[in-house]
Motif scaffolding. Sequence first.
Motif, PDB file in Angstrom:
ATOM      1  N   CYS A   1      45.842 -57.894  15.486  1.00 41.35           N
ATOM      2  CA  CYS A   1      45.663 -58.299  16.883  1.00 41.35           C
ATOM      3  C   CYS A   1      45.193 -59.751  16.994  1.00 41.35           C
ATOM      4  CB  CYS A   1      44.657 -57.369  17.557  1.00 41.35           C
ATOM      5  SG  CYS A   1      45.239 -55.672  17.715  1.00 41.35           S
TER       6      CYS A   1
ATOM      7  N   TRP B   1      37.825 -58.598  18.200  1.00 40.59           N
ATOM      8  CA  TRP B   1      36.960 -58.032  17.165  1.00 40.59           C
ATOM      9  C   TRP B   1      35.536 -58.555  17.272  1.00 40.59           C
ATOM     10  CZ3 TRP B   1      39.567 -54.063  16.073  1.00 40.59           C
ATOM     11  CH2 TRP B   1      40.949 -54.109  15.916  1.00 40.59           C
TER      12      TRP B   1
ATOM     13  N   GLU C   1      52.154 -55.876  16.898  1.00 38.88           N
ATOM     14  CA  GLU C   1      51.928 -54.774  17.847  1.00 38.88           C
ATOM     15  C   GLU C   1      52.179 -55.261  19.275  1.00 38.88           C
ATOM     16  OE1 GLU C   1      48.303 -52.539  16.973  1.00 38.88           O
ATOM     17  OE2 GLU C   1      49.142 -51.930  15.047  1.00 38.88           O
TER      18      GLU C   1
ATOM     19  N   HIS D   1      53.737 -49.635  11.788  1.00 32.23           N
ATOM     20  CA  HIS D   1      52.296 -49.461  11.508  1.00 32.23           C
ATOM     21  C   HIS D   1      51.953 -47.983  11.557  1.00 32.23           C
ATOM     22  CE1 HIS D   1      51.012 -53.807  12.830  1.00 32.23           C
ATOM     23  NE2 HIS D   1      51.859 -53.779  11.811  1.00 32.23           N
TER      24      HIS D   1
ATOM     25  N   GLU E   1      51.159 -52.518   8.082  1.00 32.35           N
ATOM     26  CA  GLU E   1      49.756 -52.064   8.210  1.00 32.35           C
ATOM     27  C   GLU E   1      49.727 -50.576   7.925  1.00 32.35           C
ATOM     28  OE1 GLU E   1      47.462 -53.153  11.699  1.00 32.35           O
ATOM     29  OE2 GLU E   1      48.412 -55.132  11.768  1.00 32.35           O
TER      30      GLU E   1
ATOM     31  N   TRP F   1      41.401 -45.017   8.409  1.00 28.97           N
ATOM     32  CA  TRP F   1      40.584 -45.714   9.428  1.00 28.97           C
ATOM     33  C   TRP F   1      39.566 -44.710   9.954  1.00 28.97           C
ATOM     34  CZ3 TRP F   1      43.258 -49.542  13.305  1.00 28.97           C
ATOM     35  CH2 TRP F   1      42.313 -50.077  14.188  1.00 28.97           C
TER      36      TRP F   1
ATOM     37  N   LEU G   1      34.681 -52.476  11.901  1.00 25.66           N
ATOM     38  CA  LEU G   1      35.664 -51.759  11.062  1.00 25.66           C
ATOM     39  C   LEU G   1      35.301 -51.763   9.576  1.00 25.66           C
ATOM     40  CD1 LEU G   1      39.195 -52.405  12.604  1.00 25.66           C
ATOM     41  CD2 LEU G   1      37.323 -51.077  13.490  1.00 25.66           C
TER      42      LEU G   1
ATOM     43  N   GLN H   1      42.553 -53.095   5.088  1.00 24.67           N
ATOM     44  CA  GLN H   1      42.696 -54.517   4.866  1.00 24.67           C
ATOM     45  C   GLN H   1      42.038 -54.865   3.532  1.00 24.67           C
ATOM     46  OE1 GLN H   1      41.724 -57.076   8.127  1.00 24.67           O
ATOM     47  NE2 GLN H   1      42.835 -55.833   9.623  1.00 24.67           N
TER      48      GLN H   1
ATOM     49  N   LEU I   1      38.380 -51.568   7.011  1.00 22.32           N
ATOM     50  CA  LEU I   1      39.219 -50.374   6.837  1.00 22.32           C
ATOM     51  C   LEU I   1      39.319 -49.989   5.355  1.00 22.32           C
ATOM     52  CD1 LEU I   1      41.881 -51.085   9.627  1.00 22.32           C
ATOM     53  CD2 LEU I   1      39.791 -49.742   9.775  1.00 22.32           C
TER      54      LEU I   1
HETATM   55  O1  AHR Z   1      43.967 -53.501  11.162  1.00 20.30           O
HETATM   56  C1  AHR Z   1      43.245 -53.428  12.353  1.00 20.30           C
HETATM   57  C2  AHR Z   1      44.137 -53.507  13.572  1.00 20.30           C
HETATM   58  O2  AHR Z   1      44.968 -52.392  13.613  1.00 20.30           O
HETATM   59  C3  AHR Z   1      45.085 -54.657  13.631  1.00 20.30           C
HETATM   60  O3  AHR Z   1      44.503 -55.812  14.108  1.00 20.30           O
HETATM   61  C4  AHR Z   1      46.149 -54.173  14.566  1.00 20.30           C
HETATM   62  O4  AHR Z   1      47.407 -54.722  14.297  1.00 20.30           O
HETATM   63  C5  AHR Z   1      46.110 -52.675  14.376  1.00 20.30           C
HETATM   64  O5  AHR Z   1      46.029 -52.003  15.575  1.00 20.30           O
END
Ligand code: AHR
Length: 511
Positions: A93, A118, A195, A261, A318, A322, A334, A367, A372
């Motif tokens: 995002c 964020w 997204e 994703h 992605e 999560w 996160l 990530q 995450l």
């Molecule tokens: O990875 C976290 C978020 O998850 C990313 O910024 C977005 O692309 C997805 O919704």
Amino acid sequence: MNSKLLLLLCLKLLIFQGISAQVKIKIEKTEDAPQISKHIYGHFAEHLGRCIYEGLYVGEDNKIIPNTEGVRNDIIAALKELDIPNLRWPGGCFADTYHWKDGVGPQSKRPTIVNRWWGGTTEDNSFGTHNFLNLCELLGAEPYLSANVGSGTVQELADWIQYTTHDGISPMADWRRENGREKPWKVKYWGVGNETWGCGGNMTAEYYANIYRQYATFMTDWGNGDGIYRIASGASEDDYNWTETLMKNVPFNLMEAVALHDYAVFDWNAKGPSINFDEEIYFKTMKQALNMDEYVTKHIAIMDKYDPEGKVDLFVDEWGGWYDAEPEVKNGVLYQQNTIRDVMIAGTVLNTFNNHARRVKMANLAQMVNVLQAVILTDEEKMIKTPTYHVMHMYKVHQDAKLLPTTIVENTKYRGLPVISVSASKDKNGGYHISLVNIDPEKSHIVEIDLSRFQVKKPSASILTSEKLQDYNSFENPEKVKPKEFKDFKIKSGIMLVEIPKHSLIVLELN
Ligand code: AHR
């Protein structure tokens, strides 16, 4: 050894004589199977929580944590061991709020920005394009730049490509030189928004398809021979209409890949804890993780319908687990711990990608650091490798190896889910590798693998597991979960029998 233990061992040996394999696997040796693109083992680093700032990047002036151009040396060393093939940046995002020109040139002149998605933190733009692309060079990873469509312009993206990749005289290439970089970098992968159905602009599929065509028209590799990969912002999970609309409306000479994703989240409003989860939560997470196979299969079927020649790739840029963030971590947006459950997610999902190697050409774990399903966690000067790090390390044998298609002839079930997941490949030196995952949290299973068509000389194996599903590596106990040698297998008359313990992952090497 007490008599009870002896009895158990005898029973185990009896079963292991081949009387009752619960799972049977056949490995095909087809010549026309695809190569497993090494890019399936890609990573993703976003300006989010402590992924970039306070994680990967501690600043060039940091005298406490050893670094190279501000990036922690311990992280660089750990990532080098993974042979990471590519790295996606700066979002997520965040990408659709990012204006790259803010992050080049003298640091003192760079404007601050507020990271609106964020945590609303103010960033000083000290980690910018040069830092990222130099880091990729250092790691030997190909950069994947995710460009701003939601709040950017076509010109801004065209300029970014010129700035980073143009070798001749041009306004942007000249500016790059002024900023200290003579030669262009090699940047092949470009994401056109992220997204765009959500944080990237809340667009409809039809609207985005049109916008995409406009952006893609002005993207060029400047004839530098590296080629350009324009990646359309893709669907989430089972939004097949999104993929269909793109495949129907975008000419294939404008689009090299479509993204997808998918996170292993069973309820977006109550994701559950990263460590103290119960068996019910584990089951729900695994159910969602295993859905990846259905999503990928169905998106590929749509792509096959419009593009039977396979001109457009599928990039799952992605994916991962999560959960609810750890509340006690400062700026822990996160930030989550990583347990054996994550080993199960990574092992099964990567097997899915390997098995769909014909169309899945890239994937990016979300990530890389502190966010995450991270492979690395940091706490000031301390750094640890998570269980997921070890999965990526064990599975790197599949990078660019030839897929050996597998069929699970008989599988057994854990609450309706298939317990065993598998993928196999042959590397360039002729070595075979089979990765097996047993998601059953209670029982080991005996797996029979028909290797009669292979010549196996010196088999060996490693295993990643721990006593409890909830086990993890902490800063106090950083090596609780790590790979160990595994010997519970035997081969007789071309049939291999493996007893795979509960919630464990094994990579077999057959040389
Ligand atoms: O990875 C976290 C978020 O998850 C990313 O910024 C977005 O692309 C997805 O919704």
